[in-house]
Each structure stands twice: as structure tokens, then as C-alpha cells.
Design a protein around this motif. Structure first.
Motif, PDB file in Angstrom:
ATOM      1  N   ALA A  95       0.715  -1.049   0.106  1.00 38.29           N
ATOM      2  CA  ALA A  95      -0.063  -0.430  -0.029  1.00 38.29           C
ATOM      3  C   ALA A  95       0.684   1.492   0.001  1.00 38.29           C
ATOM      4  O   ALA A  95       0.725   2.074  -1.243  1.00 38.29           O
ATOM      5  CB  ALA A  95      -0.997   0.109   1.041  1.00 38.29           C
ATOM      6  N   VAL A  96       1.755   1.573   0.361  1.00 36.71           N
ATOM      7  CA  VAL A  96       2.437   2.543   1.469  1.00 36.71           C
ATOM      8  C   VAL A  96       4.032   2.595  -0.143  1.00 36.71           C
ATOM      9  O   VAL A  96       4.247   3.486  -0.432  1.00 36.71           O
ATOM     10  CB  VAL A  96       3.521   2.606   2.498  1.00 36.71           C
ATOM     11  N   LEU A  97       4.064   1.373  -0.437  1.00 36.20           N
ATOM     12  CA  LEU A  97       5.582   1.800  -1.643  1.00 36.20           C
ATOM     13  C   LEU A  97       4.895   2.691  -2.805  1.00 36.20           C
ATOM     14  O   LEU A  97       5.526   3.699  -3.105  1.00 36.20           O
ATOM     15  CB  LEU A  97       5.181   0.539  -1.968  1.00 36.20           C
ATOM     16  N   PRO A  98       3.895   3.089  -3.599  1.00 36.91           N
ATOM     17  CA  PRO A  98       3.637   3.997  -4.728  1.00 36.91           C
ATOM     18  C   PRO A  98       4.156   5.722  -4.018  1.00 36.91           C
ATOM     19  O   PRO A  98       4.311   6.688  -4.285  1.00 36.91           O
ATOM     20  CB  PRO A  98       2.111   3.615  -4.733  1.00 36.91           C
ATOM     21  N   SER A 146       9.084   1.677  -9.581  1.00 37.21           N
ATOM     22  CA  SER A 146       9.307   3.161  -8.995  1.00 37.21           C
ATOM     23  C   SER A 146       8.649   3.706  -8.365  1.00 37.21           C
ATOM     24  O   SER A 146       7.082   3.253  -8.727  1.00 37.21           O
ATOM     25  CB  SER A 146      10.076   3.320  -9.940  1.00 37.21           C
ATOM     26  N   PRO A 147       8.584   5.273  -7.970  1.00 37.90           N
ATOM     27  CA  PRO A 147       7.268   5.997  -7.211  1.00 37.90           C
ATOM     28  C   PRO A 147       6.542   6.522  -8.487  1.00 37.90           C
ATOM     29  O   PRO A 147       7.008   6.688  -9.609  1.00 37.90           O
ATOM     30  CB  PRO A 147       7.937   7.587  -6.495  1.00 37.90           C
ATOM     31  N   ASP A 197       9.029   8.383  -1.818  1.00 41.28           N
ATOM     32  CA  ASP A 197       9.643   8.973  -2.745  1.00 41.28           C
ATOM     33  C   ASP A 197      11.219   8.280  -2.403  1.00 41.28           C
ATOM     34  O   ASP A 197      11.553   6.953  -2.003  1.00 41.28           O
ATOM     35  CB  ASP A 197       9.684  10.660  -2.675  1.00 41.28           C
ATOM     36  N   THR A 198      12.095   9.130  -3.897  1.00 44.14           N
ATOM     37  CA  THR A 198      13.115   8.401  -4.177  1.00 44.14           C
ATOM     38  C   THR A 198      14.423   8.341  -2.460  1.00 44.14           C
ATOM     39  O   THR A 198      14.530   7.181  -2.595  1.00 44.14           O
ATOM     40  CB  THR A 198      14.557   8.271  -5.273  1.00 44.14           C
TER      41      THR A 198
END
Length: 207
Positions: A171-174, A206-207, A177-178
Motif C-alpha cells: 500500500a505504501v510503496l507508491p 518506482s514512485p 519518494d526516491t
């Protein structure tokens, strides 16, 4: 107060907003942690939460306890066994977990985690080589509620990777940030080794 408490007793966790009300006058930093922190980072609640976790700095333990002087406070010492935390007692470094409730017949309402800091740098209690400025340890919701930054919460969740932890990561990966991904990847590799199953996902998605 008896000498031991039942960790299997029922929970009726306080909502994070109620925690903010209780600690509105506390002169110490604290952060909503656990699954609630991940939900705040994502921007909405996506699963149920069995408890409400709050992160404290060990050096502020007495300041926060004084905000709830009439509540029962219990220390997990060792983990799995709860014993009373008496007023005025400075907890040993081996105690990282506190439970509290309004009284002996009441359900558990809050769980606190004690973390260390050196000056203005937070230190990961499982590996002191992993640190972060306290200014980056937390964020705030639109209503001003402080919560633990998701990369630190994921680092704590990475030890066991339970189904709910995997769901939190997905859920939180998106929204990471880098810089958050890089910090978490370095911390995971240092604490758990280069084969931790989350490492490929941090680089690939990747975001």
C-alpha cells in the motif's frame, strides 16, 4: 495493582485523534506508529488495526507517563510478560514496549514503543549503525497529528514480514519518494542482509 497482567486481555484501542487530545499538552515528542502510521502515509485506511501504537523517545518516558497519572502502565519485561511500571522508575534499556489502560478492569487502550536518540538523531534499536535526524523521523497529517515516517515503520515491520506487513508495504510503496526508498534499502541491507525479500521491490516499483 497485581504483579502481572494478561497480554491476552481484550483491546479497545484509542483512535489516533484521541491520543492527540490526551497528549496535547505534553512537552515531549511522540508519533503515532504501526499500521495507523502507514495508513496516514497512504492517505486512507485500508485495513483494520487491532491496537494503537505510539513511538516515544526513551529519554521522554517520564514526561509522557505523567500525562496519564491515573492509568495503569505495564512494561513488557521480557517480551511476552507484562509487569507494572511504577511511577518514578526509569525503565531498563531491555524494555522497549509499554501497554496502558485506564484501570484493572478496563481493556488495553494504548501500546508504546521506546526508541533511543543521541542528541537530535534517532537510533534504530536493533542496529545502532542505522540513524535518522529526529526532524525526519515523523510527519504530520493535514490535521497536525504526528506519525512515524513510513520508511522507519517499514524497517521495523521488515523483521517478520507478516501478511499485514506485506499488505502495508504494498500500500505504501507508491507514496515513497526516491530518498525514502534509498534510505530503507540501505537500512534493510545493513540490518537484514542483501537477500531481504523487500529489497527488489524497493528498486523495481518506482514512485
Amino acid at each position: 495493582m497485581s504483579s502481572a497482567a494478561d497480554p491476552a486481555a481484550p483491546w479497545d484501542p484509542l483512535p489516533p485523534e484521541a491520543v492527540a487530545t490526551l497528549f496535547s499538552g505534553v512537552g515531549a515528542r511522540w508519533w503515532i506508529a504501526g499500521g495507523h502510521a502507514v495508513a496516514f502515509a497512504v492517505g486512507h485506511r485500508f485495513r483494520e488495526h487491532a491496537d494503537t501504537d505510539v513511538l516515544l523517545l526513551r529519554r521522554d518516558q517520564h514526561t509522557v507517563r505523567e500525562a496519564l497519572p491515573d492509568w495503569e502502565w505495564w512494561a513488557a519485561d521480557p517480551p511476552g510478560t507484562l509487569r507494572p511500571w511504577h511511577a518514578g522508575e526509569t525503565l531498563p534499556e531491555a524494555v522497549h514496549d509499554l501497554w496502558c489502560r485506564p484501570g484493572p478492569a478496563a481493556p488495553w487502550r494504548l501500546q508504546f514503543m521506546l526508541d533511543d536518540a543521541v542528541g537530535e538523531r534517532w537510533t534504530y534499536r536493533r542496529d545502532a549503525r542505522i540513524t535518522l535526524p529526529l526532524s525526519r523521523l515523523g510527519r504530520r497529517t493535514g490535521e497536525g497529528l504526528p506519525y512515524l515516517t513510513p520508511e522507519v515503520q517499514l524497517l521495523y515491520k521488515a523483521k517478520g514480514t507478516r501478511p499485514k506487513d506485506e499488505r502495508d508495504l504494498t500500500a505504501v510503496l507508491p507514496v515513497l519518494d526516491t530518498d525514502q526508498r534509498r534510505w530503507l534499502a540501505r537500512a534493510l541491507a545493513r540490518a537484514h542482509g542483501a537477500r531481504h525479500p523487500w529489497l527488489p521491490r524497493l528498486g523495481r516499483e518506482s514512485p
